[in-house]
Design a protein around this motif. Sequence first.
Motif, PDB file in Angstrom:
ATOM      1  N   ARG A   1       8.112  30.969-100.368  1.00 16.14           N
ATOM      2  CA  ARG A   1       6.914  30.909-101.207  1.00 16.14           C
ATOM      3  C   ARG A   1       7.271  30.537-102.643  1.00 16.14           C
ATOM      4  O   ARG A   1       8.284  30.970-103.179  1.00 16.14           O
ATOM      5  CB  ARG A   1       6.162  32.242-101.170  1.00 16.14           C
TER       6      ARG A   1
ATOM      7  N   GLU B   1      -0.073  21.541 -99.939  1.00 12.45           N
ATOM      8  CA  GLU B   1       0.525  20.613-100.889  1.00 12.45           C
ATOM      9  C   GLU B   1       0.248  19.169-100.465  1.00 12.45           C
ATOM     10  O   GLU B   1      -0.019  18.304-101.291  1.00 12.45           O
ATOM     11  CB  GLU B   1       2.051  20.830-100.964  1.00 12.45           C
TER      12      GLU B   1
ATOM     13  N   THR C   1      -2.726  28.117 -99.821  1.00 13.39           N
ATOM     14  CA  THR C   1      -1.584  28.397 -98.928  1.00 13.39           C
ATOM     15  C   THR C   1      -1.837  29.682 -98.129  1.00 13.39           C
ATOM     16  O   THR C   1      -1.526  29.754 -96.934  1.00 13.39           O
ATOM     17  CB  THR C   1      -0.279  28.530 -99.742  1.00 13.39           C
TER      18      THR C   1
HETATM   19  N1  ASP Z   1       1.863  26.761-102.292  1.00 15.10           N
HETATM   20  C1  ASP Z   1       3.095  27.462-102.048  1.00 15.10           C
HETATM   21  C2  ASP Z   1       2.898  28.940-102.350  1.00 15.10           C
HETATM   22  O1  ASP Z   1       1.791  29.378-102.641  1.00 15.10           O
HETATM   23  C3  ASP Z   1       4.252  26.891-102.797  1.00 15.10           C
HETATM   24  C4  ASP Z   1       4.092  26.802-104.296  1.00 15.10           C
HETATM   25  O2  ASP Z   1       2.989  26.939-104.820  1.00 15.10           O
HETATM   26  O3  ASP Z   1       5.102  26.589-104.981  1.00 15.10           O
HETATM   27  O4  ASP Z   1       3.838  29.678-102.259  1.00 15.10           O
END
Ligand code: ASP
Length: 442
Positions: free
Chosen positions: A188, A120, A55
């Motif tokens: 996040r 995701e 992310t």
């Molecule tokens: N991938 C996103 C983040 O790193 C959401 C999650 O992991 O829940 O915030």
Amino acid sequence: MKTLYEKKVVKFGGSSLASAEQFVKSANIIKAESVRRYVVPSAPGKRFDGDTKVTDLLINCYNQSVSSGDWEATFDKIEERYNDIIKGLGLTTDLSGEYAIIRKALAEGTTLDYTASRGEYLNGLILADYIGYEFVDAAEVIFFDENGKFDASYTNTVMAQRLSGKRNAVIPGFYGSNPDGTIKTFSRGGSDITGAIVARAVMADIYENWTDVSGFLMCDPRIVDNPRPISIITYRELRELSYMGASVLHEDSIFPVKIASIPINIRNTNRPEDAGTFIVTSTDGYKTDDIITGIAGKKGFSVIRIEKDMMNSEPGVGMRVLKVFADLNINFEHIPSGIDTMCVVVNTDDVKGREYDIASSIQKSVNPDHIHIDNNMGLVAVVGRNMAGQPGTAARVFSALARKDINIRMIDQGSSELNIIIGVDESSFTRAIKAIYKEFCN
Ligand code: ASP
């Protein structure tokens, strides 16, 4: 394996799906129980200290696309992460078409939310292929309204309908769609929220949230060595502890499952044999001798103390003081008061540089004798459903602090007796938490 439950929603965090090796562990967990029917994956997280979450790579890509235009090398790294996972799992999944769509969007100027959500999305495609579950794009079942607010009721109707005929599905976490069909992400860590939304929609018996710790600990392990794990906690206790700084789960993920009284079980993908922590609406049927459930705390509070002779006999003073804070858009945390004093506890960050405005507005509004502002207070919350109606709990907290020569600057206990909040100097904050832990948990 035989289980009491008939339908589970299982969410896997980034560390549980960071590499092919972690995918295998997660898939083994899913396959170990046929009731683990709906799976919500995060994007690949860190594989080792110093690694970057996908992310974050995607967010970098977006930022580079709007600043220098130099985003392709970062996207190459992202492709490499996914291709390594696919290869490591021995799959033949071909994501080249998907990569091309994302590259085209970046080149043509897409949004940050779309870019961030692809972590995701791609991970969901791989996981669905690997475990043989159907992929359901979150954009088609999670909705935000025109003000950007999550639309719980429409989402619940559509998601329930969409999943009703499906034995199994993978629904990627973290995002949904706006009314115009564009992608919007939660904040996040938002895959936790997706898991809770899916659990509510399918009326799961339990929402398993698989991460890299075996549940909640009774207090911060950076303060107390090896604190005991919490086996059962109520939603209300958890809210008190998370508000005061304890974190494992995204706060907003509590509401969808709480409404439906669905328990959450926090589990460790690397130690699936550990029972983890159960978060429940009511602990009926669960017995524990522990008086307190957990201790949490935060530093960085200021106390604004307003003194005025005969304050107690002048109606409306409290209301006028609080109106000053409301008008200045400052949230208050606590309002301990005496006969001729009223204190307002606020986050120091919210009042820094605004002291003069606050004092002069209070002066105009209630004409007090004195106004003091003291900074550097830490708040410690001692939380436990079993404290209610248990004489002597507060005395034990205070004695433990007195024995360590810690001065208490403020005390607040809600009448629900679910928590006792103590204000101490920031310099004694850590010692206070250690002393209370030792008193109740050793
Ligand atoms: N991938 C996103 C983040 O790193 C959401 C999650 O992991 O829940 O915030």
